[in-house]
Design an enzyme around this catalytic site. Structure first.
Site, PDB file in Angstrom:
ATOM      1  N   LYS A 218       1.515   9.326   9.480  1.00 24.28           N
ATOM      2  CA  LYS A 218       0.851   8.846  10.698  1.00 24.28           C
ATOM      3  C   LYS A 218       1.504   9.372  11.978  1.00 24.28           C
ATOM      4  CE  LYS A 218      -1.075   4.930   8.195  1.00 24.28           C
ATOM      5  NZ  LYS A 218      -2.505   4.991   8.024  1.00 24.28           N
TER       6      LYS A 218
ATOM      7  N   ASP B 173       8.476   2.533   2.196  1.00 20.39           N
ATOM      8  CA  ASP B 173       7.277   3.229   2.645  1.00 20.39           C
ATOM      9  C   ASP B 173       7.129   2.939   4.138  1.00 20.39           C
ATOM     10  OD1 ASP B 173       4.706   3.925   3.415  1.00 20.39           O
ATOM     11  OD2 ASP B 173       3.852   3.500   1.454  1.00 20.39           O
TER      12      ASP B 173
ATOM     13  N   TYR C 278       0.853  -1.195   0.000  1.00 19.54           N
ATOM     14  CA  TYR C 278       0.000   0.000   0.000  1.00 19.54           C
ATOM     15  C   TYR C 278       0.886   1.242   0.000  1.00 19.54           C
ATOM     16  CZ  TYR C 278      -3.885   3.053   1.501  1.00 19.54           C
ATOM     17  OH  TYR C 278      -4.846   4.025   1.578  1.00 19.54           O
TER      18      TYR C 278
HETATM   19  C1  LIG Z   1       2.016   1.995   4.044  1.00 18.76           C
HETATM   20  C2  LIG Z   1       1.146   3.171   3.742  1.00 18.76           C
HETATM   21  N1  LIG Z   1       1.559   4.066   2.843  1.00 18.76           N
HETATM   22  C3  LIG Z   1       0.827   5.160   2.545  1.00 18.76           C
HETATM   23  C4  LIG Z   1      -0.372   5.388   3.142  1.00 18.76           C
HETATM   24  C5  LIG Z   1      -1.183   6.602   2.763  1.00 18.76           C
HETATM   25  O1  LIG Z   1      -1.179   7.518   3.791  1.00 18.76           O
HETATM   26  P1  LIG Z   1      -2.360   8.612   3.882  1.00 18.76           P
HETATM   27  O2  LIG Z   1      -3.603   7.868   4.259  1.00 18.76           O
HETATM   28  O3  LIG Z   1      -1.871   9.582   4.918  1.00 18.76           O
HETATM   29  O4  LIG Z   1      -2.445   9.240   2.528  1.00 18.76           O
HETATM   30  C6  LIG Z   1      -0.866   4.488   4.079  1.00 18.76           C
HETATM   31  C7  LIG Z   1      -2.159   4.719   4.740  1.00 18.76           C
HETATM   32  O5  LIG Z   1      -2.637   3.940   5.515  1.00 18.76           O
HETATM   33  C8  LIG Z   1      -0.088   3.337   4.374  1.00 18.76           C
HETATM   34  O6  LIG Z   1      -0.536   2.411   5.239  1.00 18.76           O
END
Ligand SMILES: Cc1ncc(COP(=O)(O)O)c(C=O)c1O
Length: 429
Positions: A264, A236, A141
């Site tokens: 986060k 990430d 993700y």
């Molecule tokens: C691993 C990861 N990357 C990126 C994101 C995207 O972050 P945002 O919801 O702040 O756009 C998330 C969101 O849960 C995530 O879990």
């Protein structure tokens, strides 16, 4: 005067939500829960129901809801203006804290969401490598951009390395720019990197993918192959940053990427995220360093927002205290152990997978090493389990328990009781 009951309030809000929001939600969580407030490791909904909270706002609230120190820092900031579109002390100090903590971070650029951070990290890799394609992992993700929404959650997985778009509205041409590899399969990923090395701008990965830890040697091998071909490796760490360790997954697993994204926890419950990494790659955000042709355009109204940065700084200060991570890990370990034991005792076929700060169960007999293993898990059983837990005062996301520093022994006890009762229901029919 007639008293409006709490359940009528909820009904009214839900009706309103259904009218004015597509799907009746903000897109995050089912509409039947309307949260009113949170404190520590608990939240209350508008009907007054109390939950032990493992949703944690999808992760930011690692030190708990409404932590007094975070609240005080934010209140002090708010009284003196909330956004300036200019450098401010709190953002600068948060960037410094990130550089001190995160192994790959020589410089930091702030944005407002993890999605943006990932989008710009990929753009930075493209600017640096002067190539277009990005390799990602199935089930990984990386937010909601056109590039990221490829093979995140395909119902029917495609053939590697072809991506499967996860959303309507993504231009067909984007498919050409993304290659997809299986998580935890170093041989497959390495072969793809070798085959496409001349076109690859970067490799992006969740070092701990959703709830799946990397197998020994996987991240190390990826690091080695990326280095061999001069291809930036992007971790990430939107979820794992400051969670698996103060220095994130790169500290926890001992593998340092070229770039990482954070979100986060660093915003302390406010919209703030970041791209961090090697100074020579981050230089593309600086026109004076790289010149017009190689300059990476990036501007955001709320970037480095002082309120969010103050909340992030206060959060990091709490996490730096001796014993913080030990406590989070002890809570998580106890919970994971208890859940596994309960499921086993009642003969339910299941695997508890993850790391102590972040885990869940997958109803499957096979080891959970990649996305396809999670897909083969019994999702109906999972849905029922989650619903039973909600009825028993435990709130969590679809497939994740986020552990908080604020969870207490009483929260653990309550959760174990809820698990025992819910598992009993599942086991008896
Ligand atoms: C691993 C990861 N990357 C990126 C994101 C995207 O972050 P945002 O919801 O702040 O756009 C998330 C969101 O849960 C995530 O879990």
């Amino acid at each position: 005067m007639e008293r409006v009951t709490e359940s009528e309030v909820v009904r009214g809000l839900t009706e309103k939500a259904n009218r004015v929001l597509p799907g009746g939600t903000f897109g995050n969580f089912p509409s039947d829960v309307v949260i009113r407030e949170g404190r520590g490791g608990r939240v209350w909904d508008e009907s007054g129901r109390e939950y032990v909270d493992f949703l944690l706002g999808s992760g930011p609230m690692l030190v708990g809801h409404a932590h007094p120190e975070v609240t005080a820092a934010v209140q002090e900031r708010i009284a003196r203006g909330t956004t300036f579109f200019a450098n401010n002390r709190w953002g600068i100090e948060l960037a410094e804290a990130i550089v001190e903590a995160v192994p790959c971070a020589e410089q930091v650029r702030f944005v407002s969401t993890g999605s943006e951070a990932d989008l710009y990290a990929m753009r930075a890799a493209r600017a640096f490598r002067k190539r277009d394609k990005i390799l990602k992992f199935e089930g990984g993700y990386h937010g909601m951009s056109d590039y990221s929404l490829m093979s995140l959650a395909p119902k029917r997985p495609g053939n590697f390395p072809q991506p499967v778009p996860d959303s309507a509205g993504i231009p067909r041409s984007i498919r050409e720019e993304i290659l997809v590899a299986p998580f935890n399969d170093l041989a497959a990923a390495a072969a793809m990197v070798r085959e496409h090395r001349e076109e690859l701008a970067g490799v992006i990965i969740e070092p701990f993918q959703r709830i799946i830890p990397p197998m020994p040697g996987f991240l190390e091998g990826l690091r080695k192959i990326a280095t061999e071909h001069g291809i930036p490796l992007i971790f990430d760490e939107v979820v794992t940053g400051f969670r698996l360790a103060y220095g994130g997954a790169q500290e926890y697993y001992g593998v340092v990427p070229d770039l990482c994204t954070l979100g986060k926890v660093i915003g302390g419950g406010f919209p703030l995220a970041a791209i961090a990494g090697r100074a020579d790659i981050m230089a593309h955000f600086d026109r004076n360093k790289v010149g017009d042709g190689e300059f990476l355009m990036q501007v955001g109204t709320l970037s480095g927002n002082p309120v969010a940065a103050a909340a992030g700084l206060a959060t990091l200060e709490i996490l730096r205290r001796p014993g913080a991570y030990e406590r989070i890990f002890a809570t998580g370990r106890e919970l994971m152990g208890a859940l596994g034991a309960l499921l086993e005792r009642r003969g339910l076929t299941a695997r508890v997978t993850g790391e102590p700060p972040l885990f869940d169960v997958v109803f499957t007999a096979e080891p959970v090493r990649d996305y396809r293993a999670t897909l083969r898990g019994d999702s109906d059983l999972m849905r029922r389990f989650n619903a039973l837990l909600r009825e028993r005062g435990v709130l969590k996301g679809e497939s994740k328990y986020y552990v908080s520093l604020a969870h207490t022994p009483e929260d653990i006890r309550h959760t174990c009781d809820a698990w025992a009762s819910a598992v009993e229901v599942l086991a008896t029919g």
